[in-house]
Every structure is written in structure tokens, then in C-alpha cells.
Motif scaffolding. Structure first.
Motif, short mmCIF file in Angstrom:
data_model
loop_
_atom_site.label_atom_id
_atom_site.label_comp_id
_atom_site.label_asym_id
_atom_site.label_seq_id
_atom_site.Cartn_x
_atom_site.Cartn_y
_atom_site.Cartn_z
N PRO A 43 -69.22 -42.35 3.28
CA PRO A 43 -68.66 -42.42 4.52
C PRO A 43 -69.10 -40.99 5.33
N CYS A 69 -60.96 -37.23 1.43
CA CYS A 69 -60.97 -37.70 2.60
C CYS A 69 -60.15 -38.92 2.77
N ARG A 71 -61.24 -42.09 1.99
CA ARG A 71 -61.85 -42.94 2.38
C ARG A 71 -62.97 -43.57 1.16
#
Length: 307
Positions: A43, A69, A71
Motif C-alpha cells: 500500500p 499501518c 492495511r
């Protein structure tokens, strides 16, 4: 168009089913594309591109993100046994046709011995020669047949030993998948064919790695400096330090992060921090980079649910 799309959907459904089955046996998995690479891209790739476009340089001292993060898209660091997360990963990668099994993680601490057929050397014969020379035998264990005619042997390691990845170090044509690596799971479909469990081994659990072979897989310890105290954490701490010291350029942050995560998960993160920093600096990182990476590992393990 519906006919064209049917095969990828079926392949993804089968890969998900196999991945969920592996997770039930305690094996952490990630979705893979037909190229055998993680199906989800980072990402942070677009963020890096946008920084370059806007004339902003990335912070060279910032440790790489390994999932903090929140993600997906961090490769083997996304690996999980949680069926809800596995379904979410595959839903985010509907083009996935296979799955990877993370090595080195509890409870199995999986070690993969990859006997390649692309080399001019007979890798199976090379392994037999090593076994004769070092007096070990490969016990009956899981064997996965690759589309190219190679074989993956699954072995388990002790929890206090960190086995690094290597390619051809043991012998030509023999690659090792250890901590931070993954094996293509049986049932995966790739651009070259399907990975399948050897019918004669499908009922077996992964067997313990023979001690003589394990000694060949673990990097030799670096000489300690005079007056330097041994690393904290006993044998496990020493193994993690050796794992960091064996890093080559391009692996240093990844190995340090993985070792710091394992240290914190085993309750020795704080006492091992200075030894990890010293080892990381020895490989070429700065103390600031090392501290940032270790702090990142501490944050990640603090928020990770207990297995």
C-alpha cells in the motif's frame, strides 16, 4: 467474458479453501498470484510515487512498514491463521490462484527444503550426499511436488532456533525457506502448473528437522568481542542475534524487524534491545535506524492478538 472469468474465480475459490485448511493446522498463510509472488502489492508503493512526483523525499531513517499501518500488502508479514483475515485477504485479491505458507512461525516453526530441478546438479543426490557425510536421514514428512518436477520437504524446527533463508548455500540446487520466507502451498495453481502434495505423504505431519541438518542450516555465530556479555534471552536470544548478524544488504531491516518481533513475542524484547541494535549496526544500519525498526516491532506485537 463470463466464461473467461470462470477459471480465475474457481482457482481463487480452491486456493482459499486450501489456505483455510492449512490455517486449521496452525499454518499462517497469504494469497499468492500466478507468479508465486504475494498477490497484494504494497500500500506504500503509490505513496512513494506520489512523494517523488511532489518532490518530497522519503525519510531514509524511517523503518519499513511491516503491517503496522493496518492495511494488507506486506507480503509474508500479512500471514495469518485467522479465517476471517484470510477471507479478507483473498477478497482483496480476487486474482489470487494460490497461497503461501509462512515459515519459522509457531507452532510448527516450519523449515522448507526446496529441491530444485533447474540446476545442472541433481539436488536429490546432493541432499543424499550431505546426509551420508553428516550422518542424518530425512524422516518421513510432508512432500509437495512442484510443477517443474522439484520437491519441497517440510520440516519443523525448535522454537529457540532461527533458520534463515538461503539459496544454494547448503548445496547447488537446494534452497532453504526459513524465517521471513514462505512455501507455495499444495493446491496452488501457478503460471507453470499446480503444486500438489505427494500422495504418499499427504497423511503425515511435518517431521522434526534432524539435529545434524539443523546445524548446517543455522549460520555460525560471529566471534564475540572481548569483554562483551552474551546476549540476553538464552539460546533463543543468541539465535535471534545470529539471524540479524547473518543479514546481507537489502535484508538488514527485514531481518532485524522479524527478530525483534519474535523477541517481544517471547517476552525478551526489552532485555534484548541493545544486543539487537549492536548486531544491526554491525551489519551496516545506523543505531537510529535500528532503534526505529525495533520500536516498530514492539508496537506491532503489542497490538497483535494472542494466538
Amino acid at each position: 467474458m463470463a466464461t473467461t472469468d470462470r477459471f480465475p474465480r474457481q482457482a481463487t475459490t480452491l486456493a482459499l479453501a486450501h489456505a483455510l485448511s492449512a490455517a486449521e493446522r496452525g499454518l499462517a498463510v497469504i494469497p499468492l498470484s500466478r507468479t508465486k509472488l504475494p498477490a497484494l502489492r504494497s500500500p506504500h508503493r503509490d505513496e512513494h510515487r506520489d512523494n517523488l512526483r511532489d518532490g518530497h523525499a522519503d525519510d531514509p531513517a524511517a523503518p519499513p512498514c511491516h503491517g503496522e499501518c493496518g492495511r494488507p500488502g506486506h507480503g509474508v508479514y500479512d500471514a495469518t491463521t485467522d479465517p476471517v483475515r484470510i477471507r479478507a485477504l483473498f477478497a482483496a485479491a480476487p486474482w489470487a490462484t494460490g497461497y503461501g505458507i509462512a515459515c519459522g512461525l509457531p507452532p510448527h516453526h516450519l523449515i522448507g527444503v526446496d529441491l530444485d530441478t533447474k540446476s545442472d546438479t541433481d539436488s536429490s543426490a546432493a541432499l543424499r550426499e550431505l546426509a551420508l557425510r553428516h550422518l542424518f536421514t530425512i524422516p518421513p514428512t510432508v512432500v509437495v511436488l512442484t510443477p517443474s518436477g522439484g520437491r519441497h520437504l517440510w520440516l519443523t524446527g525448535p522454537p529457540d532456533v532461527v533458520v534463515p533463508n538461503s539459496a544454494g548455500r547448503l548445496a547447488p540446487g537446494i534452497d532453504i525457506r526459513g524465517a521471513g520466507g514462505y512455501l507455495v502451498g499444495p493446491g496452488s495453481r501457478t503460471a507453470h502448473g499446480v503444486y500438489a502434495a505427494d500422495p504418499g505423504s499427504a497423511h503425515l505431519p511435518p517431521a522434526p528437522c534432524p539435529p545434524s541438518l539443523l546445524r548446517l542450516l543455522v549460520p555460525p555465530p560471529r566471534s564475540a568481542r572481548p569483554g562483551r556479555q552474551p546476549p540476553a534471552g538464552g539460546a533463543h536470544g543468541r539465535g535471534l542475534i545470529q539471524f540479524v548478524l547473518a543479514a546481507h544488504e537489502g535484508q538488514r531491516n527485514t531481518r532485524l524487524f522479524w527478530a525483534a518481533c519474535r523477541a517481544h513475542e517471547n517476552g525478551i524484547g526489552t532485555e534484548l534491545t541493545e544486543d539487537l541494535i549492536t548486531a544491526a549496526v554491525h551489519t551496516g544500519l545506523t543505531a537510529r535506524e535500528a532503534r526505529g525498526t525495533i520500536a516498530s516491532a514492539a508496537r506491532m506485537t503489542a497490538h497483535r492478538p494472542a494466538p
